[in-house]
Design an enzyme around this catalytic site. Structure first.
Site, short mmCIF file in Angstrom:
data_model
loop_
_atom_site.label_atom_id
_atom_site.label_comp_id
_atom_site.label_asym_id
_atom_site.label_seq_id
_atom_site.Cartn_x
_atom_site.Cartn_y
_atom_site.Cartn_z
N GLN A 106 0.67 -1.25 -0.05
CA GLN A 106 0.19 0.33 0.36
C GLN A 106 1.12 1.45 -0.13
OE1 GLN A 106 -1.94 2.50 0.20
NE2 GLN A 106 -1.88 3.08 2.52
N SER A 107 0.44 2.16 -1.12
CA SER A 107 1.37 3.13 -1.26
C SER A 107 1.38 4.72 -0.91
CB SER A 107 2.26 3.02 -3.06
OG SER A 107 1.38 2.89 -3.59
N SER B 123 11.18 4.38 2.37
CA SER B 123 10.70 6.15 1.92
C SER B 123 11.54 6.88 2.94
CB SER B 123 9.35 5.75 2.13
OG SER B 123 8.33 7.00 2.22
N GLU C 93 9.55 9.00 3.93
CA GLU C 93 8.41 9.26 5.11
C GLU C 93 9.01 8.51 6.23
OE1 GLU C 93 5.49 11.15 4.68
OE2 GLU C 93 5.75 11.63 2.77
N TYR D 9 1.82 4.84 6.74
CA TYR D 9 2.71 4.16 5.93
C TYR D 9 4.14 4.53 6.51
CZ TYR D 9 5.03 5.21 1.66
OH TYR D 9 6.29 4.68 0.80
P1 NDP Z 1 2.69 1.94 -6.56
O1 NDP Z 1 1.23 2.15 -6.07
O2 NDP Z 1 2.50 2.44 -8.50
O3 NDP Z 1 2.85 0.05 -7.07
C1 NDP Z 1 3.03 -0.25 -5.75
C2 NDP Z 1 2.55 -1.86 -6.40
O4 NDP Z 1 2.23 -2.65 -5.30
C3 NDP Z 1 0.91 -1.80 -7.12
O5 NDP Z 1 1.22 -1.86 -8.54
C4 NDP Z 1 0.06 -2.72 -6.33
O6 NDP Z 1 0.20 -4.05 -7.27
C5 NDP Z 1 0.69 -3.63 -5.30
N1 NDP Z 1 0.24 -2.85 -3.78
C6 NDP Z 1 -1.30 -2.38 -3.89
N2 NDP Z 1 -1.66 -2.05 -2.73
C7 NDP Z 1 -1.28 -3.17 -2.37
C8 NDP Z 1 -1.58 -3.95 -0.51
N3 NDP Z 1 -2.60 -2.39 -0.50
N4 NDP Z 1 -0.84 -5.27 -0.74
C9 NDP Z 1 -0.14 -5.51 -1.14
N5 NDP Z 1 0.56 -4.94 -2.77
C10 NDP Z 1 -0.06 -3.70 -2.91
O7 NDP Z 1 3.68 2.36 -5.90
P2 NDP Z 1 5.56 3.04 -6.90
O8 NDP Z 1 5.09 2.37 -8.10
O9 NDP Z 1 4.72 4.59 -6.63
O10 NDP Z 1 6.19 3.20 -5.11
C11 NDP Z 1 6.54 1.06 -5.58
C12 NDP Z 1 7.20 1.43 -4.08
O11 NDP Z 1 8.12 2.44 -3.96
C13 NDP Z 1 6.46 1.16 -3.24
O12 NDP Z 1 6.35 0.41 -2.05
C14 NDP Z 1 6.44 2.66 -2.79
O13 NDP Z 1 5.87 3.02 -1.14
C15 NDP Z 1 7.93 3.34 -2.53
N6 NDP Z 1 7.67 4.49 -2.39
C16 NDP Z 1 7.69 5.17 -3.49
C17 NDP Z 1 7.86 7.25 -3.86
C18 NDP Z 1 7.68 7.59 -4.82
O14 NDP Z 1 7.43 8.56 -4.89
N7 NDP Z 1 6.42 6.51 -5.78
C19 NDP Z 1 8.26 7.55 -2.91
C20 NDP Z 1 9.62 6.13 -2.06
C21 NDP Z 1 8.79 4.84 -1.67
P3 NDP Z 1 -1.37 -5.23 -7.09
O15 NDP Z 1 -2.15 -4.36 -7.08
O16 NDP Z 1 -0.38 -5.85 -8.97
O17 NDP Z 1 -0.41 -6.47 -7.23
#
Ligand code: NDP
Length: 323
Positions: A84-85, A126, A128, A150
């Site tokens: 969960q992002s 992160s 955060e 988060y």
């Molecule tokens: P996204 O939200 O675009 O992708 C995260 C993926 O995780 C989704 O495609 C989904 O895949 C899966 N997901 C979503 N919710 C859940 C859940 N509740 N439980 C399990 N899986 C889940 O994130 P980003 O690509 O932007 O980021 C990648 C990682 O980097 C994440 O961990 C994020 O927290 C971290 N991050 C991102 C930053 C940013 O600025 N983008 C900054 C710092 C850290 P599916 O539905 O196919 O299973």
């Protein structure tokens, strides 16, 4: 033999850009989604690489599921980008957030340990985790003070990775990435929301953009560059954690102003304050020192906030023309 990478969370923004980058490097790429039969893989399709990656259904909270994918594919490198992002959503779904980030990483580490595999692991940490740093630029040694469910989950996951590295000699690293954006950002994220609304207003004058606290300051970079840093961390001799950022901090108001001025508009004519969008706790100023990445990984961000707004606006407008 080409190296094999397993990208957990390949459907997301970073997962898709990383797949594209690793395929270019000659890797065999396997990616996971919680339910690969239902996922649309729209980001991989958008990048034109859907047919070049193999996909599997994996839930990191299910130990058997993790072991199965390791047994089947025996990856050299694993990138954990799932979970969960959204910081905002984490206040509404704290348990789901903790389980999908922190318990998930623990399962992943345990599976690697249990199977005794020579895997190199990247885990998505992160910025955060740092919280407010009183204006001091954060490095990988800056103490954490998480200010959301988060961030608490990401902090726990960071220490789990560090602990397995120290206790069992695993090659496991966390990237403390500051915000990075792209056209693939889901629309619930404020940057995408701003770009989308501004382009709509520019197209037909319709709508008002409602935002919360505009004074928060963040370091915004360009996502396709950030995935290169993830890969670089796994190519080092020693596993270490890194801060990845541009090193420049701007307010959300600056971001809004840049997006609207890219479209020849004055943001003040189109933006309204909505107090309901204020978070229970927030980071006022997020500020980074990415010098370690520059020195050791030879990685430096080329694009800063204004470039990011321009490229996101261009992509949004190009997408609208195709519709
Ligand atoms: P996204 O939200 O675009 O992708 C995260 C993926 O995780 C989704 O495609 C989904 O895949 C899966 N997901 C979503 N919710 C859940 C859940 N509740 N439980 C399990 N899986 C889940 O994130 P980003 O690509 O932007 O980021 C990648 C990682 O980097 C994440 O961990 C994020 O927290 C971290 N991050 C991102 C930053 C940013 O600025 N983008 C900054 C710092 C850290 P599916 O539905 O196919 O299973």
């Amino acid at each position: 033999m080409n190296k094999k990478a397993l990208i957990i969370g390949i459907t997301g923004q970073d997962g898709s850009y990383l797949a594209d980058f690793l395929l270019d490097k000659g890797y065999q790429v396997v990616g996971t989604s919680r339910d690969a039969s239902l996922a649309s893989f729209s980001n991989l399709i958008h990048l034109g690489v859907r047919d070049r990656v193999q996909v599997e259904s994996v839930s990191l909270n299910d130990f058997r599921s993790v072991i199965q994918v390791f047994k089947k594919h025996r990856p050299d490198e694993v990138y954990n980008l799932a979970g969960q992002s959204s910081v905002g959503l984490s206040f509404e779904q704290p348990v789901e957030t903790f389980e999908s980030i922190s318990i998930a990483v623990l399962n992943l580490l345990e599976a690697i340990r249990f199977m005794d595999l020579p895997i190199r692991l990247y885990n998505a940490g992160s910025s955060e985790c740092f919280g407010n740093t009183d204006g001091r630029a954060a490095t990988d040694k800056t103490p954490f003070h998480p200010r959301s469910p988060y961030a608490v989950a990401k902090a726990a996951a960071f220490w789990q990775v560090a602990n397995y590295r120290e206790a069992y000699g695993m090659f496991a690293c966390s990237g403390l990435l500051f915000n990075h954006e792209s056209p693939l950002r889901p629309k619930r994220f404020v940057t995408k929301k701003i770009v989308r609304a501004a382009c709509q207003i520019a197209a037909d004058g319709s709508g008002v953009l409602k935002l919360g606290n505009l004074s928060v300051q963040r370091d915004w970079g360009w996502a396709p560059e950030y995935v290169k840093a993830m890969w670089a961390m796994l190519q080092q001799e020693e596993p270490e954690d890194y801060v990845i950022a541009t090193g420049q901090t701007n307010s959300l108001q600056d971001f809004v102003e840049a997006v609207f001025s890219n479209l020849g508009l004055n943001w003040r004519d189109h933006v309204e304050y909505n107090p309901d969008l204020k978070r229970p706790a927030d980071i006022d100023i997020s500020i980074a020192n990415p010098v370690k990445a520059e020195k050791k990984l030879k990685w430096k961000a080329l694009y800063c906030m204004r470039d990011v707004t321009r490229m996101m606006v261009e992509a949004e407008q190009a997408g609208k023309k195709k519709q």
